[in-house]
Design a protein around this motif. Sequence first.
Motif, mmCIF file in Angstrom:
data_model
loop_
_atom_site.group_PDB
_atom_site.id
_atom_site.type_symbol
_atom_site.label_atom_id
_atom_site.label_comp_id
_atom_site.label_asym_id
_atom_site.label_seq_id
_atom_site.Cartn_x
_atom_site.Cartn_y
_atom_site.Cartn_z
ATOM 1 N N PHE A 65 10.586 15.740 -49.471
ATOM 2 C CA PHE A 65 11.370 14.674 -48.958
ATOM 3 C C PHE A 65 10.938 13.134 -49.332
ATOM 4 O O PHE A 65 9.708 13.068 -49.296
ATOM 5 N N SER A 66 11.714 12.300 -49.859
ATOM 6 C CA SER A 66 11.415 11.184 -50.228
ATOM 7 C C SER A 66 10.784 10.326 -49.198
ATOM 8 O O SER A 66 10.791 10.519 -47.849
ATOM 9 N N GLY A 67 9.903 9.182 -49.698
ATOM 10 C CA GLY A 67 9.072 8.471 -48.637
ATOM 11 C C GLY A 67 9.943 7.659 -47.810
ATOM 12 O O GLY A 67 9.683 7.613 -46.612
ATOM 13 N N LEU A 68 11.212 7.311 -48.460
ATOM 14 C CA LEU A 68 12.134 6.494 -47.697
ATOM 15 C C LEU A 68 12.916 7.382 -46.367
ATOM 16 O O LEU A 68 12.967 7.042 -45.339
ATOM 17 N N ALA A 69 12.926 8.855 -47.018
ATOM 18 C CA ALA A 69 13.446 9.743 -45.609
ATOM 19 C C ALA A 69 12.540 9.827 -44.585
ATOM 20 O O ALA A 69 12.616 9.886 -43.489
ATOM 21 N N VAL A 70 11.299 10.253 -45.024
ATOM 22 C CA VAL A 70 10.016 10.202 -43.955
ATOM 23 C C VAL A 70 9.961 9.004 -43.196
ATOM 24 O O VAL A 70 9.926 9.038 -41.942
ATOM 25 N N ALA A 71 10.173 7.846 -43.727
ATOM 26 C CA ALA A 71 9.772 6.478 -43.256
ATOM 27 C C ALA A 71 11.033 6.381 -42.099
ATOM 28 O O ALA A 71 10.774 5.873 -40.933
ATOM 29 N N THR A 72 12.209 6.725 -42.402
ATOM 30 C CA THR A 72 13.331 6.583 -41.577
ATOM 31 C C THR A 72 13.034 7.644 -40.536
ATOM 32 O O THR A 72 13.288 7.065 -39.167
ATOM 33 N N VAL A 73 12.721 8.685 -40.678
ATOM 34 C CA VAL A 73 12.730 9.592 -39.598
ATOM 35 C C VAL A 73 11.473 9.118 -38.488
ATOM 36 O O VAL A 73 11.644 9.241 -37.209
ATOM 37 N N LEU A 74 10.238 8.795 -39.247
ATOM 38 C CA LEU A 74 9.048 8.334 -38.419
ATOM 39 C C LEU A 74 9.466 7.216 -37.788
ATOM 40 O O LEU A 74 9.155 7.111 -36.425
ATOM 41 N N GLY A 75 10.284 6.113 -38.218
ATOM 42 C CA GLY A 75 10.537 4.926 -37.399
ATOM 43 C C GLY A 75 11.505 5.321 -36.267
ATOM 44 O O GLY A 75 11.031 4.770 -35.261
ATOM 45 N N VAL A 76 12.420 6.116 -36.561
ATOM 46 C CA VAL A 76 13.179 6.353 -35.333
ATOM 47 C C VAL A 76 12.362 7.028 -34.381
ATOM 48 O O VAL A 76 12.610 6.690 -33.130
ATOM 49 N N THR A 77 11.411 8.096 -34.745
ATOM 50 C CA THR A 77 10.731 8.847 -33.627
ATOM 51 C C THR A 77 9.713 7.798 -32.806
ATOM 52 O O THR A 77 9.707 7.890 -31.797
ATOM 53 N N LEU A 78 9.044 6.931 -33.684
ATOM 54 C CA LEU A 78 8.062 6.119 -33.101
ATOM 55 C C LEU A 78 8.834 5.248 -31.905
ATOM 56 O O LEU A 78 8.179 4.846 -31.083
ATOM 57 N N ASN A 79 10.037 4.634 -32.302
ATOM 58 C CA ASN A 79 10.764 3.882 -31.348
ATOM 59 C C ASN A 79 10.831 4.718 -30.312
ATOM 60 O O ASN A 79 11.240 3.769 -29.109
ATOM 61 N N LEU A 80 11.271 5.984 -30.337
ATOM 62 C CA LEU A 80 11.741 6.482 -29.088
ATOM 63 C C LEU A 80 10.660 7.070 -28.433
ATOM 64 O O LEU A 80 10.862 6.830 -27.025
ATOM 65 N N ILE A 81 9.607 7.135 -28.838
ATOM 66 C CA ILE A 81 8.430 7.627 -27.965
ATOM 67 C C ILE A 81 7.223 6.477 -27.551
ATOM 68 O O ILE A 81 6.583 6.906 -26.671
ATOM 69 N N LEU A 82 7.121 5.523 -28.317
ATOM 70 C CA LEU A 82 6.155 4.462 -28.111
ATOM 71 C C LEU A 82 6.605 3.703 -26.895
ATOM 72 O O LEU A 82 7.735 3.232 -26.547
ATOM 73 N N PRO A 83 5.578 3.560 -26.021
ATOM 74 C CA PRO A 83 5.845 2.527 -24.683
ATOM 75 C C PRO A 83 6.222 1.115 -25.306
ATOM 76 O O PRO A 83 5.819 0.633 -26.276
ATOM 77 N N ASP A 84 6.863 0.229 -24.480
ATOM 78 C CA ASP A 84 7.120 -1.239 -24.748
ATOM 79 C C ASP A 84 5.809 -1.907 -25.027
ATOM 80 O O ASP A 84 5.877 -2.849 -25.849
ATOM 81 N N LYS A 85 4.833 -1.749 -24.301
ATOM 82 C CA LYS A 85 3.500 -2.178 -24.441
ATOM 83 C C LYS A 85 2.425 -1.394 -24.580
ATOM 84 O O LYS A 85 2.473 -0.413 -23.870
ATOM 85 N N ALA A 86 1.458 -1.876 -25.452
ATOM 86 C CA ALA A 86 0.213 -0.990 -25.576
ATOM 87 C C ALA A 86 -0.484 -1.254 -24.162
ATOM 88 O O ALA A 86 -0.276 -2.230 -23.520
ATOM 89 N N ILE A 131 18.552 4.546 -30.814
ATOM 90 C CA ILE A 131 17.813 5.013 -32.027
ATOM 91 C C ILE A 131 17.603 4.088 -33.193
ATOM 92 O O ILE A 131 16.532 4.285 -34.094
ATOM 93 N N LEU A 132 18.377 2.933 -33.340
ATOM 94 C CA LEU A 132 18.538 2.268 -34.397
ATOM 95 C C LEU A 132 18.536 0.711 -34.181
ATOM 96 O O LEU A 132 19.234 -0.132 -34.315
ATOM 97 N N PRO A 133 17.343 0.226 -33.441
ATOM 98 C CA PRO A 133 17.219 -1.237 -33.045
ATOM 99 C C PRO A 133 16.866 -2.028 -34.306
ATOM 100 O O PRO A 133 16.450 -1.454 -35.163
ATOM 101 N N PRO A 134 16.793 -3.284 -34.088
ATOM 102 C CA PRO A 134 16.425 -4.086 -35.516
ATOM 103 C C PRO A 134 14.973 -3.799 -36.051
ATOM 104 O O PRO A 134 14.714 -3.976 -37.069
ATOM 105 N N ILE A 135 13.992 -3.278 -34.973
ATOM 106 C CA ILE A 135 12.796 -3.331 -35.444
ATOM 107 C C ILE A 135 12.559 -1.910 -36.248
ATOM 108 O O ILE A 135 11.589 -1.784 -37.090
ATOM 109 N N VAL A 136 13.660 -0.982 -36.329
ATOM 110 C CA VAL A 136 13.482 0.146 -37.234
ATOM 111 C C VAL A 136 14.368 0.004 -38.351
ATOM 112 O O VAL A 136 14.044 0.069 -39.551
ATOM 113 N N VAL A 137 15.419 -0.806 -38.013
ATOM 114 C CA VAL A 137 16.712 -1.003 -39.254
ATOM 115 C C VAL A 137 16.253 -2.029 -40.228
ATOM 116 O O VAL A 137 16.250 -1.933 -41.616
ATOM 117 N N GLY A 138 15.362 -3.418 -39.604
ATOM 118 C CA GLY A 138 15.080 -4.220 -40.936
ATOM 119 C C GLY A 138 14.059 -3.735 -41.779
ATOM 120 O O GLY A 138 14.434 -3.766 -42.913
#
Length: 430
Positions: free
Chosen positions: A405-426, A127-134
């Motif tokens: 909810f602060s923008g940082l909190a929204v961005a964190t939740v959204l980033g985690v969610t996108l990482n989990l649901i998006l396919p590896d390739k478009a 849930i927290l790979p570099p593309i989300v954490v960075g």
Amino acid sequence: MQEKEFRNDEAVLDIHDKPNLPELFGLSIQHMFAMFGSTVLVPILVGLNPGIALFSSGVGTLLYILVTKAKIPAYMGSSFTFIVPMMALMKTTGYAGIAQGTIAVGTVYLIVALIISRVGSDWLDTILPPIVVGPIVMVIGLSLAGTAAKDATMRQISTTSSVYDIKFFLIALVTLLATIGFNMYLKGFASLIPILLGLIVGYVIALALGVVDLSGVQNAHWLALPKFQIPFLTYNLKFNLGAVLSMAPLALVTMTEHTGHIMVLNTLTKRNFFKDPGLHRTLSGDGLASMVAGFIGGPPVTSYGENIGVMAVTKVHSVYVLAGAAVSAIIFSFVGKLSALIQSIPGPVIGGISFLLFGTIAANGLRILVDNQIDFNKKRNLVISAAILVIGIGNATLQIGSLQFSGLAVATVLGVTLNLILPDKAASEK
């Protein structure tokens, strides 16, 4: 037959080596100064009592050492991750909201620690790979850029208005350049405290230009009990779901920082703390330290890279030294004139330090992406980072009734969610 304890022969003092009393004093003070500037800067920026932050960092460190069975040399200092929501809460709810958010952060740590004790820690990487954490770390630094610029340029003339002051900006620039100079050109112990030295230079310049108000220092007692914020004693505690949800999701960010610090300590001490005493214990210690801070008026705490840097340079890894630094911080928190002196630091000095500090945080987020060779030719990586950066830096708050909810909190939740649901390739990518 009892197995002999491992000792790292490359260390000057290993984890359980006891220095003599004079050495303990000097090494402990060195660690206290290494964390001092950052630990007191957080409450200054938010509007909390620096004395309480010092006290809670010391108590939190001792608690952490206890929970981890005195096997991990680490210091718990004020966390910068939560500055944005804490600033917002301070304006709307006072410390009551911050307290609930801080306690919630500690609770998240304990919940994750319990899960890890049962199922292991591999799922955190999912849930927290570099593309989300960075990008999230970049947001933490860049979303505060406006605050740093305002502190460095604007002189408050009333409770509701302020004006541009070139004198303020000059003080901020001198403070910034002095801190950069100390960081680049000093050696030895002095090279470990560039923030503190930069604050001193900026403060002296501000004094010379008549910007500092010393009335609070003159009126303060030498010995003074920090003005602890205790629920139901010093303020009425009314449950605020918005405060909890503004800060609790960011615990996922500080957990990655915590895990990274443990990895560095593993290398320094030639041990594996993930196995002994276990990641669940390190997270529990960190979480309990934040909960204690929330109950007495301090900000959330986290393990400090500054102190790890001290250990790397000195090769002194003794937990007794870290405990000594914690005790020193607790003692300093009761020196009333010191707390008043810290609170008298003017805005342009804080702004000058913040230029470097917040920028460094953002740069560390960029470094995560570079070190992990994130490919931005992949649409997946591009959209995840883009959404996190713009929502977080723009502080796109989510308001639902009385909940915010602060923008940082929204961005964190959204980033985690996108990482989990998006396919590896478009679909358009080969």
